[in-house]
Design an enzyme around this catalytic site. Structure first.
Site, mmCIF file in Angstrom:
data_model
loop_
_atom_site.group_PDB
_atom_site.id
_atom_site.type_symbol
_atom_site.label_atom_id
_atom_site.label_comp_id
_atom_site.label_asym_id
_atom_site.label_seq_id
_atom_site.Cartn_x
_atom_site.Cartn_y
_atom_site.Cartn_z
ATOM 1 N N ASP A 205 -10.496 3.699 -1.444
ATOM 2 C CA ASP A 205 -10.807 2.827 -0.866
ATOM 3 C C ASP A 205 -12.875 3.093 -0.575
ATOM 4 O OD1 ASP A 205 -8.623 2.919 0.169
ATOM 5 O OD2 ASP A 205 -9.384 2.726 2.349
ATOM 6 N N ASP B 100 0.981 -0.598 0.178
ATOM 7 C CA ASP B 100 0.095 0.030 0.121
ATOM 8 C C ASP B 100 0.654 1.276 0.333
ATOM 9 O OD1 ASP B 100 -2.502 2.089 0.383
ATOM 10 O OD2 ASP B 100 -2.765 0.703 1.972
HETATM 11 C C1 GLA Z 1 -5.361 1.765 3.277
HETATM 12 C C2 GLA Z 1 -6.227 1.086 1.626
HETATM 13 C C3 GLA Z 1 -7.334 -0.268 2.552
HETATM 14 C C4 GLA Z 1 -6.544 -0.354 3.641
HETATM 15 C C5 GLA Z 1 -6.125 0.646 4.684
HETATM 16 C C6 GLA Z 1 -5.582 0.378 6.155
HETATM 17 O O1 GLA Z 1 -6.282 3.011 3.026
HETATM 18 O O2 GLA Z 1 -6.584 1.735 0.695
HETATM 19 O O3 GLA Z 1 -7.511 -0.917 1.986
HETATM 20 O O4 GLA Z 1 -5.431 -1.523 3.687
HETATM 21 O O5 GLA Z 1 -5.091 1.674 3.793
HETATM 22 O O6 GLA Z 1 -4.763 1.018 6.745
#
Ligand code: GLA
Length: 499
Positions: free
Chosen positions: A326, A266
């Site tokens: 997200d 990420d």
């Molecule tokens: C980001 C990602 C999510 C999750 C969070 C965890 O927002 O896009 O899918 O993994 O981080 O902190």
């Protein structure tokens, strides 16, 4: 004599007292229940009425661009370049009390101040690390995994920071007892917040919630399942935990040793070091590291669909890449993401998939028609099916949606061709996915808040009138007359497999 000593002491102390301004490095934060301290740093320089410096808060690193006030009460506004070249700002309000700083932010301008106590920290502590040199681009060979979109479960949507060893074991048990494993859901993926820090040799450690990751992997494997993990190329993850920055090969080897089968990587803290255009090289570095670690590990890129990742995700060894920000457990969020995927379709195929984010099915924010739309659309999109609900406690209706084998068969179709929007009129849309063996999956979506009847014109869809069709939610063969027109529930779907 007595008086003189006093005044001398006063003279010695006075300049320090007068200089007791905000200048210095301040750190706030105490250990959480998982034993991890996620510190916020304020590296400040006060020059009369002006405060400059930096704020490091979890994944964010701001330069102070505006300030008001001084030690007795001040505000500082930090600014940084976010992923996608957007400015992100934060405003802190604080005051000096003795030798501590009381400082906080508000979630919204009218929300209460969430205050922390910051104390003086040694100069340089928490300083943001430097960029790493980036490798020249090359093609990372295909790892041979994910010939169909990955299926499994991920902890984030339901558990966020509450995921721990016991819940992961519970989810593995439920994956088997619910029938999910046998329906194809194999990966149990631990998202952010498992991280501890680093040991003296620089090895990544787990925090208190995960006492023994290798034992956990053994447990999951013994159930015929696979275990996934999460990290970031930045110094910090999105939740502010330890990232992989500067330890790429070492972490890949650690994960391989633990028995990890899937990595979600990420972007987050990496945004403070690299431009969006440099993402490819940064992701390639981990693609190479995973390959060198010698264990088959599905590689999932999570950088929210910036820098046209679909064009290079497979080149860096990625098996899937997020195409969006997200998802949330609302119809609005799901539909905004799901129906915006059309143009990415040409880039998906066996081994490398577009990822419109994890499923929210069963988390309670949508009704069953909406969850059927979620499942149908993701299957038309050849999207990874990563359940995000609590599998230990799944109502029958939710289990029936997640384990509809006829819909799963569309998602997992071995031709691996992502479906596209074939027709749209107002709030009704028809999406078509070509399947192995010449059939097609046809989804009639109604995005309106009231039921709608849709006339299906096969010529307009560019496909021959079917000789047979099956309704994949009713589990019923349809007469050809029944594919002329269909009434679809509000926010609902009719999903057919046609010959
Ligand atoms: C980001 C990602 C999510 C999750 C969070 C965890 O927002 O896009 O899918 O993994 O981080 O902190």
């Amino acid at each position: 004599m007595h008086i003189r000593t006093f005044s001398l002491a006063f003279l010695l102390l006075a300049p320090a007292a007068l200089a007791a301004d905000l200048t210095g490095n301040w750190a706030a934060g105490s250990p959480g229940a998982d034993g991890v301290t996620r510190k916020t740093y304020f590296d400040l320089k006060q020059d009369g009425a002006r405060i400059t410096g930096h704020i490091r808060a979890g994944q964010f690193y701001y330069s102070i661009k505006e300030s008001t006030g001084g030690a007795e009460g001040f505000t500082i506004t930090g600014s940084m370049m976010d992923t996608g070249h957007k400015e992100r700002t934060v405003k802190y309000e604080g005051r000096l009390e003795g030798d501590t700083l009381r400082i906080g932010t508000r979630r919204r301008p009218d929300a209460p101040l969430a205050e922390m106590t910051a104390r003086r920290a040694p100069a340089g502590e928490g300083a943001y690390p430097a960029r790493l040199p980036l490798p020249a681009l090359h093609k990372v060979p295909d790892n041979g995994l994910a010939r169909t979109p990955p299926m499994g479960w991920n902890s984030w949507n339901k558990f966020a920071g509450r995921v721990d060893d016991a819940s992961v074991r519970g989810m593995a048990d439920a994956m088997v007892s619910s029938g999910m494993r046998d329906a194809g859901y194999i990966y149990i993926n631990i998202d952010d917040t498992w991280e501890g820090g680093r040991d003296a040799q620089g090895n990544i450690t787990t925090n208190k919630k995960f006492p023994d990751m290798k034992a956990l992997a053994d447990y999951v494997h013994a159930k015929g399942l696979k275990l996934g993990i999460y990290s970031s190329p930045g110094p910090n993850t999105c939740a502010g935990y330890e990232g992989t920055y500067g330890h790429e090969e070492q972490d890949a080897r650690t994960w391989a040793r633990w028995g990890i089968d899937y990595l979600k990587y990420d972007w987050c803290g990496a945004r403070n070091l690299y431009t969006d255009e440099e993402m490819q090289a940064v992701y390639q570095k981990m693609g190479d590291a995973l390959r060198a670690a010698g264990r088959p590990i599905v590689y999932s890129l999570c950088q929210y669909g910036f820098a046209d990742v679909w064009k290079w995700g497979a080149e860096v060894g990625g098996n899937l890449w997020r195409t969006t920000g997200d998802i949330r457990d609302t119809y609005d969020s799901m539909e905004k993401i799901g129906f915006a995927q059309d143009e990415h379709a040409p880039f998906a195929g066996p081994g490398h998939w577009n990822d419109p984010d994890m499923l929210e099915i069963g988390n309670g924010g949508m009704n069953e028609d909406e969850y059927r739309t979620h499942m149908s659309l993701w299957s038309i999109l050849a999207a990874p099916l990563l359940a995000g609900n609590d599998l230990r406690d799944m109502p029958a209706a939710i289990a029936a949606i997640l384990m509809n084998r006829e819909v799963i068969a569309v998602d997992q179709d071995r031709l691996g061709k992502e479906g596209r929007r074939a027709w749209q009129s107002g709030e009704q849309e028809i999406w078509v996915r070509e399947l192995a063996g010449g059939g097609r999956a046809v989804a009639v979506f109604n995005r309106a808040a009231a039921p709608a009847t849709v006339a299906v014109n096969w010529a307009e869809l560019g496909i021959p009138k079917p000789s047979g069709a099956r309704d994949l939610w009713a589990h019923r063969d349809l007469g050809t007359g029944e594919t002329q027109s269909v009434t679809v529930a509000a926010h609902g779907v009719a999903l057919w497999r046609v010959k």
